[in-house]
Design a protein around this motif. Structure first.
Motif, PDB file in Angstrom:
ATOM      1  N   THR A   8       5.491  32.763 -38.601  1.00 29.63           N
ATOM      2  CA  THR A   8       5.481  33.962 -39.419  1.00 29.63           C
ATOM      3  C   THR A   8       5.402  33.450 -40.936  1.00 29.63           C
ATOM      4  N   THR A   9       5.134  34.264 -41.742  1.00 27.32           N
ATOM      5  CA  THR A   9       4.786  33.841 -43.269  1.00 27.32           C
ATOM      6  C   THR A   9       5.951  34.485 -44.035  1.00 27.32           C
ATOM      7  N   ASN A  10       7.074  35.271 -43.605  1.00 27.87           N
ATOM      8  CA  ASN A  10       8.050  35.548 -44.251  1.00 27.87           C
ATOM      9  C   ASN A  10       9.253  36.274 -43.323  1.00 27.87           C
ATOM     10  N   SER A  11      10.269  36.313 -43.949  1.00 28.00           N
ATOM     11  CA  SER A  11      11.393  36.627 -42.927  1.00 28.00           C
ATOM     12  C   SER A  11      11.292  38.371 -42.640  1.00 28.00           C
ATOM     13  N   GLU A  13       8.566  39.153 -41.125  1.00 24.69           N
ATOM     14  CA  GLU A  13       7.768  38.943 -39.757  1.00 24.69           C
ATOM     15  C   GLU A  13       8.572  38.474 -38.875  1.00 24.69           C
ATOM     16  N   THR A  14       9.322  37.576 -38.960  1.00 24.00           N
ATOM     17  CA  THR A  14      10.286  37.202 -38.125  1.00 24.00           C
ATOM     18  C   THR A  14      11.271  38.106 -37.543  1.00 24.00           C
ATOM     19  N   SER A  15      11.674  39.023 -38.389  1.00 24.94           N
ATOM     20  CA  SER A  15      12.472  40.089 -38.032  1.00 24.94           C
ATOM     21  C   SER A  15      11.909  41.080 -37.014  1.00 24.94           C
ATOM     22  N   ASP A  36      17.417  24.103 -37.539  1.00 23.96           N
ATOM     23  CA  ASP A  36      18.297  23.646 -38.692  1.00 23.96           C
ATOM     24  C   ASP A  36      18.792  25.071 -39.642  1.00 23.96           C
ATOM     25  N   LEU A  37      19.902  24.463 -40.397  1.00 22.04           N
ATOM     26  CA  LEU A  37      20.588  25.508 -41.366  1.00 22.04           C
ATOM     27  C   LEU A  37      19.295  26.276 -42.122  1.00 22.04           C
ATOM     28  N   GLY A  38      19.358  27.506 -42.107  1.00 23.84           N
ATOM     29  CA  GLY A  38      18.427  28.382 -42.752  1.00 23.84           C
ATOM     30  C   GLY A  38      16.978  28.407 -42.057  1.00 23.84           C
ATOM     31  N   ALA A  39      16.915  28.162 -40.978  1.00 20.32           N
ATOM     32  CA  ALA A  39      15.618  28.279 -40.155  1.00 20.32           C
ATOM     33  C   ALA A  39      15.220  29.628 -39.908  1.00 20.32           C
ATOM     34  N   GLY A  40      16.311  30.669 -39.846  1.00 24.40           N
ATOM     35  CA  GLY A  40      15.931  31.962 -39.537  1.00 24.40           C
ATOM     36  C   GLY A  40      16.570  32.292 -38.331  1.00 24.40           C
ATOM     37  N   LYS A  41      17.773  31.803 -38.092  1.00 22.28           N
ATOM     38  CA  LYS A  41      18.227  32.126 -36.583  1.00 22.28           C
ATOM     39  C   LYS A  41      18.782  33.490 -36.623  1.00 22.28           C
ATOM     40  N   THR A  42      19.510  33.890 -37.778  1.00 26.29           N
ATOM     41  CA  THR A  42      20.270  35.133 -38.150  1.00 26.29           C
ATOM     42  C   THR A  42      19.393  36.242 -38.521  1.00 26.29           C
ATOM     43  N   THR A  43      18.320  35.646 -39.202  1.00 27.91           N
ATOM     44  CA  THR A  43      17.159  36.487 -39.500  1.00 27.91           C
ATOM     45  C   THR A  43      16.591  37.436 -38.409  1.00 27.91           C
ATOM     46  N   PHE A  44      16.386  36.385 -37.426  1.00 27.36           N
ATOM     47  CA  PHE A  44      15.953  36.805 -36.043  1.00 27.36           C
ATOM     48  C   PHE A  44      16.910  37.616 -35.439  1.00 27.36           C
ATOM     49  N   ASN A  59      25.983  40.222 -39.234  1.00 24.58           N
ATOM     50  CA  ASN A  59      26.324  39.069 -40.162  1.00 24.58           C
ATOM     51  C   ASN A  59      26.239  38.128 -39.503  1.00 24.58           C
ATOM     52  N   SER A  60      26.114  36.674 -40.088  1.00 27.14           N
ATOM     53  CA  SER A  60      26.501  35.666 -39.370  1.00 27.14           C
ATOM     54  C   SER A  60      27.968  35.548 -38.962  1.00 27.14           C
ATOM     55  N   PRO A  61      28.179  35.559 -37.561  1.00 29.47           N
ATOM     56  CA  PRO A  61      29.590  35.334 -37.213  1.00 29.47           C
ATOM     57  C   PRO A  61      30.144  34.044 -37.097  1.00 29.47           C
ATOM     58  N   MET A  78      26.612  35.139 -30.945  1.00 25.68           N
ATOM     59  CA  MET A  78      27.191  33.977 -31.153  1.00 25.68           C
ATOM     60  C   MET A  78      26.814  33.215 -32.097  1.00 25.68           C
ATOM     61  N   ASP A  79      27.646  32.483 -32.919  1.00 28.66           N
ATOM     62  CA  ASP A  79      27.238  31.207 -33.387  1.00 28.66           C
ATOM     63  C   ASP A  79      28.133  30.458 -33.187  1.00 28.66           C
ATOM     64  N   VAL A  80      27.660  29.171 -32.751  1.00 29.42           N
ATOM     65  CA  VAL A  80      28.622  28.248 -32.048  1.00 29.42           C
ATOM     66  C   VAL A  80      28.634  26.713 -32.751  1.00 29.42           C
ATOM     67  N   GLU A 105      23.361  31.307 -31.512  1.00 28.96           N
ATOM     68  CA  GLU A 105      22.676  30.465 -32.332  1.00 28.96           C
ATOM     69  C   GLU A 105      23.457  28.975 -32.308  1.00 28.96           C
ATOM     70  N   TRP A 106      22.576  28.179 -32.495  1.00 28.80           N
ATOM     71  CA  TRP A 106      23.168  26.670 -32.078  1.00 28.80           C
ATOM     72  C   TRP A 106      23.413  26.366 -30.727  1.00 28.80           C
ATOM     73  N   ALA A 107      22.584  27.094 -29.899  1.00 26.60           N
ATOM     74  CA  ALA A 107      22.845  27.004 -28.396  1.00 26.60           C
ATOM     75  C   ALA A 107      23.225  25.660 -27.872  1.00 26.60           C
ATOM     76  N   ASP A 129       8.707  29.772 -47.181  1.00 25.00           N
ATOM     77  CA  ASP A 129       8.496  31.092 -46.432  1.00 25.00           C
ATOM     78  C   ASP A 129       7.962  31.223 -45.081  1.00 25.00           C
ATOM     79  N   GLN A 130       7.528  29.872 -44.421  1.00 23.78           N
ATOM     80  CA  GLN A 130       6.999  29.891 -43.251  1.00 23.78           C
ATOM     81  C   GLN A 130       7.793  29.106 -42.278  1.00 23.78           C
ATOM     82  N   ARG A 131       7.686  29.831 -41.039  1.00 22.75           N
ATOM     83  CA  ARG A 131       8.273  29.383 -39.930  1.00 22.75           C
ATOM     84  C   ARG A 131       7.466  29.333 -38.626  1.00 22.75           C
ATOM     85  N   ARG A 132       7.845  28.138 -37.791  1.00 27.44           N
ATOM     86  CA  ARG A 132       7.106  28.197 -36.576  1.00 27.44           C
ATOM     87  C   ARG A 132       7.982  28.629 -35.594  1.00 27.44           C
TER      88      ARG A 132
END
Ligand code: ATP
Ligand code: MG
Length: 151
Positions: A8-11, A13-15, A36-44, A59-61, A78-80, A105-107, A129-132
């Motif tokens: 994805t080339t922006n948040s 698209e991930t969403s 990692d931190l800021g990878a996009g888990k919460t955005t997803f 929001n991030s729990p 969950m954000d563990v 998140e962080w499973a 802004d790019q994520r794989r």
């Protein structure tokens, strides 16, 4: 085991991808998010919530570990990240076996408590802004789910 990948080339698209995936989810489905931190888990997760027609802001729990939202299906978010410090039994199974969809998140931090069958999604930050995203279906249900998403 088959692995599936997309970029994805922006948040947004991930969403959007997560929202599309949400349409195929069933009660009891579990999605493990890694990255990692800021990878996009919460955005997803926010995108997935949108796909489940959840109106409340997701929001991030981080401080509550588990948040529950009502939608087309309930979402257990969950954000563990901080759970590793605690050996408390947080009763995760009730969520995994529940009527909703669980996103963790962080499973890997609760690897031993995760159901063996799940969809693991790895998010890699490649550029600003790019994520794989790499999807790893674990078990028949999730193999099927991935076929549906990518067909
Ligand atoms: N293609 C993209 N997909 C997802 N997020 C992106 C993308 N490009 C930029 N971003 C930005 O990266 C950040 C991702 O933050 P997010 O909170 O979703 O990460 P996280 O993996 O949940 O982090 P944490 O480990 O802190 O919970 C957001 O600011 C988002 O706007
Ligand atoms: Mg997060």
């Amino acid at each position: 085991m088959k692995q599936l990948e997309l970029k994805t080339t922006n948040s947004e698209e991930t969403s959007q991808f997560a929202a599309r995936l949400a349409a195929f989810l069933k009660p009891g489905d579990v999605i493990a998010l890694e990255g990692d931190l800021g990878a996009g888990k919460t955005t997803f997760t926010k995108g997935l919530a949108k796909g489940l027609e959840i109106k409340r802001t997701v929001n991030s729990p981080t401080f509550t570990i588990i948040k529950e939202y009502k939608g087309k299906l309930p979402l257990y978010h969950m954000d563990v990240y901080r759970v590793a410090d605690s050996f408390e039994d947080l009763g995760f199974d009730e969520y995994f076996d529940g009527e909703g969809v669980t996103v963790v998140e962080w499973a890997h931090l609760i690897e031993e408590q995760l159901p063996q069958e799940r969809l693991t999604i790895f998010l890699y930050r490649e550029e600003e802004d790019q994520r794989r995203m790499v999807l790893k279906p674990m078990g028949e249900r999730y193999e099927q789910l991935c076929k549906e998403i990518f067909s």
